[in-house]
Design a protein around this motif. Sequence first.
Motif: not given
Length: 152
Positions: A104-105, A107-108, A110-114, A116
């Motif tokens: 999950d982390e 993905r977050r 990778h998609y810019g929701d968390a 880098s």
Amino acid sequence: MKVLDLRCDRGHGFEGWFGSEDDFASQHGRGLVECPLCGSQSVSRLPSAPRLNLSNAREPVAQQPKSGEPVAATPEAQQLQALWMQAVRHVMANTEDVGERFADEARRIHYGDAPSRGIRGQASPDQAAELVEEGIDVMPLPIPKVLKEPIQ
């Protein structure tokens, strides 16, 4: 104190320090002796002999091991093991352990929701395959148990 040369079933050589021969036998019998590199408990003792420095002594002649006998690690193999442990320590010091939230982390991030950053954790083979299919680079890195726990 007895210092024994040991080897796991995957060929990793290491030293074990024990109070006595009986101490080694007891710990080995209870499954307490394990490889510090891979965690294997299938450990065998390598033959060793004390070296006596005598002025007229000749260098010992290396003998070929019999079939099924463990073989001492070459200096090159020992160097590779040391480099691998150094790399694992570097990864552990420079990444965040997100545990079972790894997929999950990743993905977050990778998609810019968390933010880098480097992370490590656990993922099933299916989760890792799904991450790769999504274009997220992952790599399995077995971390020896000895590096996961504080040194006593």
